[in-house]
Write a protein that holds these residues in place. Structure first.
Motif, PDB file in Angstrom:
ATOM      1  N   VAL B 140     -35.692  63.651  25.830  1.00  0.00           N
ATOM      2  CA  VAL B 140     -35.087  63.376  24.535  1.00  0.00           C
ATOM      3  C   VAL B 140     -34.881  64.713  23.840  1.00  0.00           C
ATOM      4  CG1 VAL B 140     -35.503  62.379  22.256  1.00  0.00           C
ATOM      5  CG2 VAL B 140     -36.082  61.068  24.315  1.00  0.00           C
ATOM      6  N   ILE B 141     -33.645  64.981  23.454  1.00  0.00           N
ATOM      7  CA  ILE B 141     -33.379  66.239  22.749  1.00  0.00           C
ATOM      8  C   ILE B 141     -33.273  65.937  21.264  1.00  0.00           C
ATOM      9  CG2 ILE B 141     -31.889  68.255  22.570  1.00  0.00           C
ATOM     10  CD1 ILE B 141     -30.936  67.713  25.410  1.00  0.00           C
ATOM     11  N   GLY B 142     -34.215  66.456  20.528  1.00  0.00           N
ATOM     12  CA  GLY B 142     -34.239  66.233  19.083  1.00  0.00           C
ATOM     13  C   GLY B 142     -35.330  65.257  18.705  1.00  0.00           C
ATOM     14  N   ALA B 143     -36.233  65.697  17.815  1.00  0.00           N
ATOM     15  CA  ALA B 143     -37.347  64.836  17.395  1.00  0.00           C
ATOM     16  C   ALA B 143     -37.081  64.225  16.021  1.00  0.00           C
ATOM     17  CB  ALA B 143     -38.655  65.630  17.398  1.00  0.00           C
ATOM     18  N   GLY B 144     -35.815  63.914  15.749  1.00  0.00           N
ATOM     19  CA  GLY B 144     -35.482  63.254  14.488  1.00  0.00           C
ATOM     20  C   GLY B 144     -35.615  61.749  14.605  1.00  0.00           C
ATOM     21  N   PRO B 145     -35.120  61.022  13.614  1.00  0.00           N
ATOM     22  CA  PRO B 145     -35.221  59.554  13.643  1.00  0.00           C
ATOM     23  C   PRO B 145     -34.663  58.951  14.932  1.00  0.00           C
ATOM     24  CG  PRO B 145     -34.508  60.288  11.481  1.00  0.00           C
ATOM     25  CD  PRO B 145     -34.535  61.509  12.346  1.00  0.00           C
ATOM     26  N   ALA B 146     -33.547  59.493  15.428  1.00  0.00           N
ATOM     27  CA  ALA B 146     -32.980  58.948  16.664  1.00  0.00           C
ATOM     28  C   ALA B 146     -33.892  59.252  17.843  1.00  0.00           C
ATOM     29  CB  ALA B 146     -31.583  59.518  16.899  1.00  0.00           C
ATOM     30  N   GLY B 147     -34.259  60.522  17.984  1.00  0.00           N
ATOM     31  CA  GLY B 147     -35.045  60.942  19.144  1.00  0.00           C
ATOM     32  C   GLY B 147     -36.397  60.255  19.215  1.00  0.00           C
ATOM     33  N   ILE B 148     -37.110  60.233  18.098  1.00  0.00           N
ATOM     34  CA  ILE B 148     -38.445  59.626  18.117  1.00  0.00           C
ATOM     35  C   ILE B 148     -38.350  58.113  18.329  1.00  0.00           C
ATOM     36  CG2 ILE B 148     -40.524  59.183  16.728  1.00  0.00           C
ATOM     37  CD1 ILE B 148     -40.363  62.062  17.811  1.00  0.00           C
ATOM     38  N   SER B 149     -37.354  57.470  17.708  1.00  0.00           N
ATOM     39  CA  SER B 149     -37.197  56.019  17.910  1.00  0.00           C
ATOM     40  C   SER B 149     -36.912  55.722  19.374  1.00  0.00           C
ATOM     41  CB  SER B 149     -36.060  55.473  17.036  1.00  0.00           C
ATOM     42  OG  SER B 149     -36.362  55.658  15.676  1.00  0.00           O
ATOM     43  N   ALA B 150     -36.036  56.528  19.968  1.00  0.00           N
ATOM     44  CA  ALA B 150     -35.720  56.328  21.379  1.00  0.00           C
ATOM     45  C   ALA B 150     -36.968  56.543  22.229  1.00  0.00           C
ATOM     46  CB  ALA B 150     -34.612  57.288  21.812  1.00  0.00           C
ATOM     47  N   ALA B 151     -37.748  57.571  21.877  1.00  0.00           N
ATOM     48  CA  ALA B 151     -38.961  57.868  22.645  1.00  0.00           C
ATOM     49  C   ALA B 151     -39.927  56.679  22.604  1.00  0.00           C
ATOM     50  CB  ALA B 151     -39.632  59.122  22.088  1.00  0.00           C
ATOM     51  N   CYS B 152     -40.101  56.094  21.433  1.00  0.00           N
ATOM     52  CA  CYS B 152     -41.016  54.945  21.292  1.00  0.00           C
ATOM     53  C   CYS B 152     -40.543  53.780  22.151  1.00  0.00           C
ATOM     54  CB  CYS B 152     -41.085  54.491  19.827  1.00  0.00           C
ATOM     55  SG  CYS B 152     -41.868  55.674  18.731  1.00  0.00           S
ATOM     56  N   PHE B 205     -42.402  71.273  20.665  1.00  0.00           N
ATOM     57  CA  PHE B 205     -41.785  71.842  19.467  1.00  0.00           C
ATOM     58  C   PHE B 205     -41.388  73.289  19.720  1.00  0.00           C
ATOM     59  CE2 PHE B 205     -44.497  68.404  17.754  1.00  0.00           C
ATOM     60  CZ  PHE B 205     -43.460  67.625  17.272  1.00  0.00           C
ATOM     61  N   ASN B 206     -40.588  73.823  18.800  1.00  0.00           N
ATOM     62  CA  ASN B 206     -40.068  75.190  18.929  1.00  0.00           C
ATOM     63  C   ASN B 206     -39.453  75.389  20.319  1.00  0.00           C
ATOM     64  OD1 ASN B 206     -41.202  75.929  16.314  1.00  0.00           O
ATOM     65  ND2 ASN B 206     -43.184  75.807  17.375  1.00  0.00           N
ATOM     66  N   SER B 207     -38.864  74.351  20.821  1.00  0.00           N
ATOM     67  CA  SER B 207     -38.295  74.384  22.177  1.00  0.00           C
ATOM     68  C   SER B 207     -36.826  73.979  22.151  1.00  0.00           C
ATOM     69  CB  SER B 207     -39.063  73.439  23.106  1.00  0.00           C
ATOM     70  OG  SER B 207     -40.440  73.702  23.053  1.00  0.00           O
ATOM     71  N   PRO B 208     -35.977  74.842  21.603  1.00  0.00           N
ATOM     72  CA  PRO B 208     -34.563  74.472  21.535  1.00  0.00           C
ATOM     73  C   PRO B 208     -33.942  74.375  22.923  1.00  0.00           C
ATOM     74  CG  PRO B 208     -34.888  76.760  20.871  1.00  0.00           C
ATOM     75  CD  PRO B 208     -36.252  76.160  21.028  1.00  0.00           C
ATOM     76  N   ILE B 209     -33.135  73.367  23.090  1.00  0.00           N
ATOM     77  CA  ILE B 209     -32.336  73.266  24.320  1.00  0.00           C
ATOM     78  C   ILE B 209     -30.968  73.786  23.922  1.00  0.00           C
ATOM     79  CG2 ILE B 209     -31.405  71.705  26.072  1.00  0.00           C
ATOM     80  CD1 ILE B 209     -34.480  71.861  26.061  1.00  0.00           C
ATOM     81  N   ASN B 210     -30.678  75.017  24.303  1.00  0.00           N
ATOM     82  CA  ASN B 210     -29.466  75.633  23.772  1.00  0.00           C
ATOM     83  C   ASN B 210     -28.673  76.432  24.806  1.00  0.00           C
ATOM     84  OD1 ASN B 210     -31.312  77.602  24.102  1.00  0.00           O
ATOM     85  ND2 ASN B 210     -31.506  78.152  21.936  1.00  0.00           N
ATOM     86  N   SER B 211     -28.952  76.127  26.059  1.00  0.00           N
ATOM     87  CA  SER B 211     -28.160  76.841  27.078  1.00  0.00           C
ATOM     88  C   SER B 211     -27.854  75.902  28.226  1.00  0.00           C
ATOM     89  CB  SER B 211     -28.959  78.046  27.601  1.00  0.00           C
ATOM     90  OG  SER B 211     -30.095  77.581  28.306  1.00  0.00           O
ATOM     91  N   ARG B 212     -26.871  76.278  28.960  1.00  0.00           N
ATOM     92  CA  ARG B 212     -26.482  75.508  30.144  1.00  0.00           C
ATOM     93  C   ARG B 212     -27.659  75.443  31.117  1.00  0.00           C
ATOM     94  NH1 ARG B 212     -24.930  71.305  31.737  1.00  0.00           N
ATOM     95  NH2 ARG B 212     -25.421  71.319  33.928  1.00  0.00           N
ATOM     96  N   GLY B 213     -28.391  76.554  31.204  1.00  0.00           N
ATOM     97  CA  GLY B 213     -29.518  76.622  32.124  1.00  0.00           C
ATOM     98  C   GLY B 213     -30.590  75.605  31.776  1.00  0.00           C
ATOM     99  N   LYS B 214     -30.906  75.506  30.487  1.00  0.00           N
ATOM    100  CA  LYS B 214     -31.941  74.559  30.080  1.00  0.00           C
ATOM    101  C   LYS B 214     -31.489  73.124  30.304  1.00  0.00           C
ATOM    102  CE  LYS B 214     -34.383  77.469  26.805  1.00  0.00           C
ATOM    103  NZ  LYS B 214     -34.633  77.811  25.407  1.00  0.00           N
ATOM    104  N   LEU B 215     -30.203  72.882  30.039  1.00  0.00           N
ATOM    105  CA  LEU B 215     -29.679  71.536  30.274  1.00  0.00           C
ATOM    106  C   LEU B 215     -29.755  71.192  31.764  1.00  0.00           C
ATOM    107  CD1 LEU B 215     -26.570  71.476  27.915  1.00  0.00           C
ATOM    108  CD2 LEU B 215     -28.561  69.956  27.786  1.00  0.00           C
ATOM    109  N   ALA B 216     -29.442  72.166  32.579  1.00  0.00           N
ATOM    110  CA  ALA B 216     -29.473  71.928  34.030  1.00  0.00           C
ATOM    111  C   ALA B 216     -30.891  71.582  34.483  1.00  0.00           C
ATOM    112  CB  ALA B 216     -28.966  73.164  34.774  1.00  0.00           C
TER     113      ALA B 216
END
Lengths: 462, 441
Positions: B140-152, B205-216
């Motif tokens: 899950v990318i993003g720990a906002g309302p969408a991300g946390i709800s999806a995680a639950c 936390f403090n773990s941005p997914i911000n590159s093609r490499g991380k997405l891969a």
């Protein structure tokens, strides 16, 4: 100004509002305070051989946020020495000679009855109320409701009292009996001057669901108590009516049960009471409630043109009939006044599930619609509607016809067989049973399963 | 004006930013729940984007079953407590309450909802748990309302879940973007801790997914990827002088405020540019931080503002003044903001037109731009085959949240373009089920 004063079986009082025999009339201090506040009379906390009470004595019934719509107690009669009570009665009467002080009495032997009546008389009591009503504790000892439930014993004790009483005698009746008029008639046969009713109803007001014990809890245990408060008014009104209508009772009635404001008092009076007694409301709100009661009663009498209480004692009685004498040709139909409707649809669900499926919902509006041909005129929708005058029950017969069950019976026109064509439901439309299945399921599923983006599926096992 | 003096301590900050929807005690909850009519097919439920069975939880509160009430709420919406506090209930559930039609105050649904959820959060009572491991995992990318709800929801369906968040705390705008008088950081984070303790998803936390490499990396490791990335920074206006000191974006300003409270300085005279709800928040917040004057400048008329009426009322209530039919032309000043040059506008046939020769400078020492947030199109372009619509929103299936790259699913602001916490929470629950359906094939 209308005259609120009464002469109740010879007991005079500046107004019909008396405090009932109960904790509020436990002492001269309280009774004086009450008279000071405007109460017309007080029936003293029952005198007898003083008792010992338990701690934890009252229990309440709350409805949502409303406290004490019902109330019960397991307290017994006065625990104070008779001499103290009598001295205070005397003191009160000296200070308030025109107010009514009635001594409530409960003893066992003939000698005790004679003694206590004489002594109360000497103290200046204006009358007596024989407590044949208490349904807890005292009845286990053969007094209170144990007497009220045995008309013969009741009559005998009244006769003992009448042997020495020089002041009016009121018999207080217990509602814990199938026919209230039987002890009422026994009181009359015994020579009593009046009756008062109802005493409390045997009750358990609730159970502590953690301690598994009934309220009020005394060291983890409880016992049945006596129920009173606003919730008992309907029972009291019916019993007052029964006594007032019975041709062989014919005694003045002091109405007791659920009286909290002037309206309650007027209702008791309209069904035959000519004095009213109040306990729970005074225990809940204090003696000050009397101001609302007298002013409301006065205003009602002005509005109606009544000069005295006696102008409307029993005024509703001619309109209380046995069911078989009601006009079966009378017909009302529910009418929803659309402009007032707020769309809560309580009428719909009440009629749909609890009555006759005579209300339908239409697409595009939250205002329900009455299906006139299905409406039996039961009133349910108008009772659940939260908006004043939004659903009215309007007369739909032409008012020219009158036919009662009794008349139909006499004419041989009533259903007598199990599948009789003459029965009311026989031709009344009801839906197919299976039409109920799944009809409202989508509205009762948990939130996540509700229609969202067209989905209604509930994930399995979550 | 200056209704508020500049807060110099946490206590003073709390006074200036007192909660609009304070917690109820048991008595108030009993009284308020007693007023509920328990409508059939209640309009409040229909007005709730997450479809919470509101009369049911109110009845449960009324009968002393707060735990059951909280379960009813959380079954529909994992951000139950946050939504009770930050939802625009005036236009959702409470706005739909039938009492409005009777000119009776609607039931305070939001506060009742928070009452029940706060009770269980404080008690730590476990209402839910993960289902037995199904052997599959979702990133899950993003720990906002969408991300946390999806995680639950995904944990409830048996998935192993790793949540990656660029910031240091969960709940997204709930703790970084909502006005402080709507919810405190403590309660927002308490709900997050409560959910994580029950569902057991992993957070990074403090773990941005911000590159093609991380997405891969994620694509290789996980069976599906959920995008709950929200929106980006405040849009640049492209005005001369936008880079002057004390010219800031509303999103950035509020994020600072949520984290640093009274330590955030505000100008003596603040101009807020914009007419949306964020503009109202920024204006209110400036006033509560002790700005002597706060001007809300909007390029159309008052009635055309996007903000909810109650939000504008809230701003007006703390002394904010509206300046309508003006468009900013330039931020003036020598290094520091000294004012905004506006041109007056008129709207004809729905089109805003500038009135030639009507320019004027409104002096100020701070400018807050509340002119919308940018989409994170640059990041999204790193995902192969991911389609965006003309407005930069992720294109995804309405029922399943599946994007044009079948391994990716989306919910929340990045998909809907920017809505409420409750929308993100509701969408993410559906999307989690969409992921489940996809991975169960």
């Amino acid at each position: 100004m209308p005259d609120l004063s009464i002469n109740f079986a010879g007991i005079k009082s500046p107004n019909p509002f008396w405090l009932a025999s109960a904790p509020p009339t436990n002492s001269g201090y309280q009774v004086m305070k009450a008279f000071d506040a405007g109460w017309g009379g007080a029936v003293w906390k029952t005198l007898g051989v003083p008792v010992v009470n338990v701690s934890s004595r009252y229990g309440g019934v709350n409805y949502r946020d409303k406290r004490l719509v019902g109330f019960n107690n397991i307290e017994l009669i006065s625990d104070r020495p008779l001499a103290d009570n009598l001295r205070e009665i005397e003191e009160v009467k000296k200070r308030f000679p025109n107010h009514a002080v009635i001594a409530s009495l409960m003893v066992q032997s003939r000698q005790e009855w004679h003694d206590i009546v004489r002594q109360s008389q000497d103290a200046g009591a204006d009358g007596f109320e024989l407590n044949f009503g208490c349904p807890h504790g005292m009845c286990e000892r053969g007094m209170g409701s144990a007497v009220g439930q045995e008309p013969k014993i009741l009559q005998m004790i009244v006769e003992w009292v009448m042997e020495v009483a020089q002041k009016p005698v009121i018999v207080k009746l217990t509602p814990n009996i199938s026919d209230i008029t039987e002890p009422a008639m026994a009181a009359r046969r015994g020579g009593a001057d009046a009756i008062s009713l109802i005493n409390t109803i045997q009750s358990i007001v609730g159970v502590d669901i953690d301690q598994f014990a009934p309220y009020p809890i005394v060291d983890g245990k409880g016992t049945n108590g006596g129920y009173c408060g606003p919730a008992v008014k309907p029972i009291a009104l019916n019993m007052v009516k029964n006594c007032a209508q019975h041709p062989d009772v014919r005694l003045p009635i002091s109405g007791i049960g659920g009286i909290e404001n002037w309206r309650d008092a007027v209702e008791h009076i309209l069904l035959g009471a000519s004095s009213v007694q109040v306990c729970t409301a005074a225990m809940h709100f204090g003696f000050g409630i009397i101001r609302e009661m007298t002013s409301g009663l006065e205003q009602y009498m002005v509005d109606k043109g009544f000069n005295t209480i006696y102008d409307f004692v029993g005024k509703a009685l001619p309109n209380v009939l046995p069911w078989e004498q009601l006009n079966m040709k009378y017909k009302v139909t529910a009418n929803i006044h659309e402009e007032k409707c707020i769309g809560c649809q309580l009428c719909y669900t009440a009629c749909e599930d609890g009555a006759h499926q005579a209300i339908r919902l239409n697409a595009g509006t939250r205002v329900p619609e009455i299906i006139e041909e299905n409406c039996v005129g039961c009133n349910l929708c108008s009772l659940v509607c939260p908006v004043e005058d939004c659903i009215t029950m309007d007369r739909t017969d032409d008012g020219t016809q009158h036919l009662t069950w009794r008349e139909r019976t006499e004419a041989g026109d009533v259903p007598v067989e199990f599948n009789d064509e003459k029965a009311g439901g026989r031709h009344h439309w009801v839906p197919e049973p299976t039409a109920a299945l799944g009809k409202e399921r989508h509205k009762t599923l948990p939130g996540k399963a509700r229609v969202l983006n067209g989905e209604t599926e509930v994930p399995a096992g979550v | 004006m200056a209704e508020f003096s500049t807060p110099t301590s946490e206590q003073e900050f709390q006074l200036n930013f007192a909660q609009l929807k304070p917690h109820m005690n048991r008595t108030e909850a009993l009284y308020e729940s007693s007023r509920c009519l328990f409508c059939f097919d209640a309009p409040c439920i229909k007005a709730c984007p997450s479809g919470i069975d509101i009369p049911q939880f109110i009845r449960q509160i009324n009968s002393g079953n707060e735990t059951g009430a909280a379960r009813t709420i959380y079954e529909a919406n994992y951000f139950g407590n946050a939504c009770g506090k930050v939802c625009p209930t005036e236009v959702l559930c409470e706005g739909a309450c039938v009492y409005n039609l009777q000119d009776v105050k609607p039931i305070e649904i939001g506060r009742l909802q928070s009452y029940a959820t706060t009770k269980v959060i404080e008690s730590g009572k476990k209402l839910f748990g993960p289902r037995a491991d199904n052997g599959k995992s979702v990133a899950v990318i993003g720990a906002g309302p969408a991300g946390i709800s999806a995680a639950c929801e995904l944990r409830a369906l048996g998935y192993a879940v790793d949540v990656f968040e660029a910031k240091s705390q969960p709940s997204g705008l709930t703790v970084y973007g909502v006005a402080p008088y709507k919810i405190t950081n403590e309660e927002a984070l308490a709900e997050m801790a409560y959910l994580q303790a029950q569902f057991g998803y992993n957070t990074h936390f403090n773990s941005p997914i911000n590159s093609r490499g991380k997405l891969a990396e994620l694509e290789n490791k996980y069976d599906a990827i959920f995008l709950g990335i929200g929106l980006g920074r405040t849009n640049e206006l492209g005005l001369p002088g936008e880079d002057k000191i004390n010219c800031t974006g509303a999103v950035e300003f509020i994020a600072e405020l949520r984290q640093h409270h009274h330590e955030v300085a505000v100008g003596r005279k603040v101009i807020v540019l914009g007419g949306g709800n964020t503009a109202m928040d920024a204006a209110s917040e400036s006033a509560r931080l002790g700005a002597e004057q706060v001007v809300l400048a909007y390029r159309r008329g008052k009635d055309e503002m996007g903000a909810y009426e109650f939000e504008y009322d809230l701003a007006k209530g703390v002394g904010v003044k509206g300046l309508f039919n003006v468009a900013p032309v330039e931020i003036v000043g020598n290094g520091y903001v000294a004012g905004v040059r506006f041109v007056r506008t008129e709207t004809t046939d729905g089109k805003v037109q500038e009135i030639a020769g009507s320019e004027f400078v409104e002096p100020c020492d701070m400018v807050i731009k509340a002119t919308g947030q940018a989409k994170q199109t640059e990041f999204l372009s790193l995902i192969s085959g991911l389609k965006l619509d003309g407005k930069g929103r992720i294109v995804a299936d309405a029922h399943t949240g599946q994007t044009s790259n079948p391994k990716y699913f989306a919910s929340g602001d990045a998909w809907n373009g920017g809505a409420e916490v409750v929308n993100a929470a509701a969408e993410a629950k559906l999307t989690a089920r969409g992921i489940h359906a996809y991975l169960s094939k």
